[in-house]
Design a protein around this motif. Structure first.
Motif, PDB file in Angstrom:
ATOM      1  N   GLU A  70     -18.134  77.270 -18.522  1.00  0.00           N
ATOM      2  CA  GLU A  70     -19.242  78.037 -18.562  1.00  0.00           C
ATOM      3  C   GLU A  70     -18.866  79.381 -18.079  1.00  0.00           C
ATOM      4  O   GLU A  70     -19.124  80.358 -18.206  1.00  0.00           O
ATOM      5  CB  GLU A  70     -20.530  77.566 -18.197  1.00  0.00           C
ATOM      6  N   THR A  71     -18.128  79.104 -17.041  1.00  0.00           N
ATOM      7  CA  THR A  71     -17.985  80.400 -16.002  1.00  0.00           C
ATOM      8  C   THR A  71     -16.919  81.239 -16.666  1.00  0.00           C
ATOM      9  O   THR A  71     -16.927  82.390 -16.657  1.00  0.00           O
ATOM     10  CB  THR A  71     -17.135  79.844 -14.850  1.00  0.00           C
ATOM     11  N   TRP A  77     -21.351  78.102  -7.487  1.00  0.00           N
ATOM     12  CA  TRP A  77     -21.695  77.155  -8.558  1.00  0.00           C
ATOM     13  C   TRP A  77     -22.723  76.339  -7.727  1.00  0.00           C
ATOM     14  O   TRP A  77     -22.414  75.904  -6.595  1.00  0.00           O
ATOM     15  CB  TRP A  77     -20.455  76.179  -9.052  1.00  0.00           C
ATOM     16  N   VAL A 124     -28.486  83.143  -8.547  1.00  0.00           N
ATOM     17  CA  VAL A 124     -27.875  83.123  -9.908  1.00  0.00           C
ATOM     18  C   VAL A 124     -27.893  84.430 -10.412  1.00  0.00           C
ATOM     19  O   VAL A 124     -26.885  85.142 -10.773  1.00  0.00           O
ATOM     20  CB  VAL A 124     -27.924  82.031 -10.822  1.00  0.00           C
ATOM     21  N   ASP A 125     -29.008  84.853 -10.524  1.00  0.00           N
ATOM     22  CA  ASP A 125     -29.418  86.127 -11.212  1.00  0.00           C
ATOM     23  C   ASP A 125     -28.654  87.399 -10.578  1.00  0.00           C
ATOM     24  O   ASP A 125     -28.189  88.282 -11.064  1.00  0.00           O
ATOM     25  CB  ASP A 125     -30.862  86.424 -11.485  1.00  0.00           C
ATOM     26  N   LEU A 169     -23.715  79.911 -11.582  1.00  0.00           N
ATOM     27  CA  LEU A 169     -24.554  78.970 -12.189  1.00  0.00           C
ATOM     28  C   LEU A 169     -25.112  77.919 -11.397  1.00  0.00           C
ATOM     29  O   LEU A 169     -24.719  77.579 -10.505  1.00  0.00           O
ATOM     30  CB  LEU A 169     -23.544  78.376 -13.445  1.00  0.00           C
ATOM     31  N   ALA A 194     -33.728  83.818 -13.876  1.00  0.00           N
ATOM     32  CA  ALA A 194     -32.617  83.497 -14.491  1.00  0.00           C
ATOM     33  C   ALA A 194     -33.093  82.862 -16.103  1.00  0.00           C
ATOM     34  O   ALA A 194     -34.014  82.825 -16.304  1.00  0.00           O
ATOM     35  CB  ALA A 194     -32.123  82.141 -13.938  1.00  0.00           C
ATOM     36  N   ALA A 241     -30.164  73.743 -16.526  1.00  0.00           N
ATOM     37  CA  ALA A 241     -29.222  74.736 -16.288  1.00  0.00           C
ATOM     38  C   ALA A 241     -29.801  76.069 -16.080  1.00  0.00           C
ATOM     39  O   ALA A 241     -30.542  76.601 -16.784  1.00  0.00           O
ATOM     40  CB  ALA A 241     -27.835  74.889 -16.996  1.00  0.00           C
ATOM     41  N   TYR A 299     -28.619  80.349 -15.779  1.00  0.00           N
ATOM     42  CA  TYR A 299     -27.724  81.384 -15.850  1.00  0.00           C
ATOM     43  C   TYR A 299     -28.142  82.773 -15.503  1.00  0.00           C
ATOM     44  O   TYR A 299     -29.504  82.859 -15.540  1.00  0.00           O
ATOM     45  CB  TYR A 299     -27.277  81.461 -17.373  1.00  0.00           C
ATOM     46  N   MET A 305     -26.696  87.311 -19.290  1.00  0.00           N
ATOM     47  CA  MET A 305     -25.918  86.458 -20.181  1.00  0.00           C
ATOM     48  C   MET A 305     -26.571  85.969 -21.388  1.00  0.00           C
ATOM     49  O   MET A 305     -25.937  85.324 -22.379  1.00  0.00           O
ATOM     50  CB  MET A 305     -25.592  85.200 -19.507  1.00  0.00           C
ATOM     51  N   LEU A 342     -24.670  83.892 -24.282  1.00  0.00           N
ATOM     52  CA  LEU A 342     -25.162  82.652 -24.751  1.00  0.00           C
ATOM     53  C   LEU A 342     -25.600  82.319 -26.043  1.00  0.00           C
ATOM     54  O   LEU A 342     -25.521  81.489 -26.919  1.00  0.00           O
ATOM     55  CB  LEU A 342     -26.182  82.267 -23.761  1.00  0.00           C
ATOM     56  N   PRO A 359     -24.677  77.474 -24.728  1.00  0.00           N
ATOM     57  CA  PRO A 359     -24.257  76.439 -23.439  1.00  0.00           C
ATOM     58  C   PRO A 359     -23.693  75.309 -23.823  1.00  0.00           C
ATOM     59  O   PRO A 359     -24.482  74.412 -24.516  1.00  0.00           O
ATOM     60  CB  PRO A 359     -25.698  76.551 -22.655  1.00  0.00           C
TER      61      PRO A 359
END
Length: 444
Positions: free
Chosen positions: A119-120, A218, A298-299, A304, A363, A421, A423, A427, A431, A436
């Motif tokens: 995912e990264t 992460w 994360v944002d 993630l 997020a 999850a 993100y 993204m 996505l 995902p």
């Protein structure tokens, strides 16, 4: 008394004081004394023999202040410095009170490592990288993830490990399994312990997520949210009331419904949580705060967050229970000797973490999905076959297969455990084009 009379009285007092030449009449008879503050580094916890019994601590608190909330009870039982459940013994594994997915099969942690890496790649190379795990248990999950990263080519120059752990007992277990050397640090440091792995990766321990450096990371939270304190509520003819813990005439702990609205009722029960015909609610203010922290990190800084826990999507209301030796027991019996837990309400985590139009961005949230679906979409069966082929004995092959079946069997862990999850909000378009992994049947 009028302002004029008060002023005249103060003037007479000052004049009388000035009649005396000796300064001793101007010295206050009672004053503060300078004392030496103790050095925190020299303070020691009481020995188990001298520490008060946990049940007596709880009863005394109730006698002094009245009934306590379930959240207060959970906090005391799990985090008391000398008698808390997680503070004094190893609790995970066959010899403990419960077992987790990473302890069942190495495949679990390896798939999570692959998921984060895959995912990264949709956003960046992710070097340098912070791996942050909340409640790392025995560090088994992390060890399996590091094995994957080593195969991919990550070195000690590319990543660091940051563990959020309040138990010194569990911290010691983690350090001994992860590190070739480790040590406590000065009290003014944000982390309280540090070490290095055999390959030179730096490892740091913290007692709060807020202290972890804000960098691309992460975030892993596996069976972390289920032990955070919850408030329990019931709907009555007079409205929502909170379930409290009290003691009866014989000194036994029991549940009691509050007569009036508690502060938790006023602060936590808000739409849409109280919508529909629900008559019972469990809300963890701590969980909502951590979920929002993860989402904002994360944002704002990239990365993630993956949450894996047993839970539901708002359809359950009474899930508070205790485990001892892998059996369900009364949560109010022998506090400190059993694992207190409650199913995670993923619908509440979504509300706390999601990006809301017109409000501050947090997020993109995907999930929850069942553990069975997540592992299968991440090619769990393919990895299973590789492990089976590598095993030399038929007995070992059967153990590997049986362990995987336990993870995905709907009647065991396959449906009860779920994944969610977070993100970065930027993204969204990526996505939409590349769904995902593990959540491909859902939209963010």
């Amino acid at each position: 008394m009028s302002l004029i009379k008060c002023t005249q009285m103060n003037s007479r007092i000052l004049l009388n004081m000035c009649k005396y030449d000796s300064p001793r009449f101007l010295t206050r008879e009672y004053s503060y004394k300078t004392i030496k503050r103790p050095d925190p580094r020299t303070l020691k916890m009481p020995t188990p023999e001298s520490a008060p019994n946990l049940i007596e601590i709880i009863k005394e608190k109730i006698r002094l202040n009245g009934p306590i909330t379930v959240a207060e009870y959970m906090h005391i039982v799990t985090t008391n410095p000398t008698e808390g459940y997680y503070m004094k013994k190893e609790v995970i594994g066959e010899a403990g009170d419960f077992i987790t997915s990473p302890e069942i099969s190495q495949l679990f942690g390896e798939i999570l490592g692959i998921w984060f890496y895959a995912e990264t790649q949709k956003m960046c190379e992710a070097k340098p990288l912070q791996i942050v795990e909340l409640g790392p248990g025995k560090a088994t999950l992390l060890i399996d993830m590091l094995r994957v990263l080593n195969k991919i080519g990550y070195t000690s120059h590319d990543l660091s490990i940051h563990l959020v752990e309040i138990s010194s007992t569990m911290q010691s277990i983690q350090a001994n399994r992860l590190c070739v050397s480790h040590r406590p640090v000065e009290i003014d440091m944000p982390h309280n312990h540090e070490g290095e792995t055999l390959s030179g990766i730096k490892v740091y321990w913290y007692n709060d997520l807020k202290k972890v450096p804000q960098n691309f990371s992460w975030y892993v939270a596996h069976e972390f949210f289920d032990v955070l304190p919850i408030h329990k509520f019931e709907k009555t003819e007079k409205g929502w009331r909170e379930l409290l813990i009290d003691i009866d005439d014989t000194g036994k702990l029991l549940y009691r419904l509050s007569g009036n609205e508690t502060q938790a009722v006023k602060m936590l029960i808000r739409p849409p949580l109280d919508s529909g015909d629900r008559t019972e609610l469990e809300i963890s203010a701590r969980s909502l705060g951590v979920a929002r922290q993860l989402a904002k990190r994360v944002d704002e800084y990239g990365g993630l967050a993956l949450i894996a826990d047993y839970g539901h999507e708002g359809e359950k209301g009474d899930t508070f229970r205790a485990f001892q030796k892998h059996q369900i027991v009364d949560p109010l019996e022998t506090p400190g000797k059993s694992d207190l837990t409650a199913d995670v309400d993923f619908s509440q985590l979504r509300i706390a973490a999601s990006k809301n139009p017109g409000e501050e961005n947090y997020a993109l949230v995907v999930g929850p999905v069942k553990q069975k679906d997540f592992l299968e979409q991440c090619q769990g069966e393919l990895r299973l076959q590789v492990l089976i082929d590598a095993a030399k004995k038929d007995e070992d092959k059967e153990k590997i297969k049986s362990a995987y079946e336990m993870l995905v069997d709907p009647n065991k862990m396959g449906e009860r455990f779920k994944f969610m999850a977070f993100y970065p909000s930027t993204m969204a378009s990526i996505l939409a084009k590349y769904p995902p992994l593990g959540f491909s049947n859902l939209k963010p």
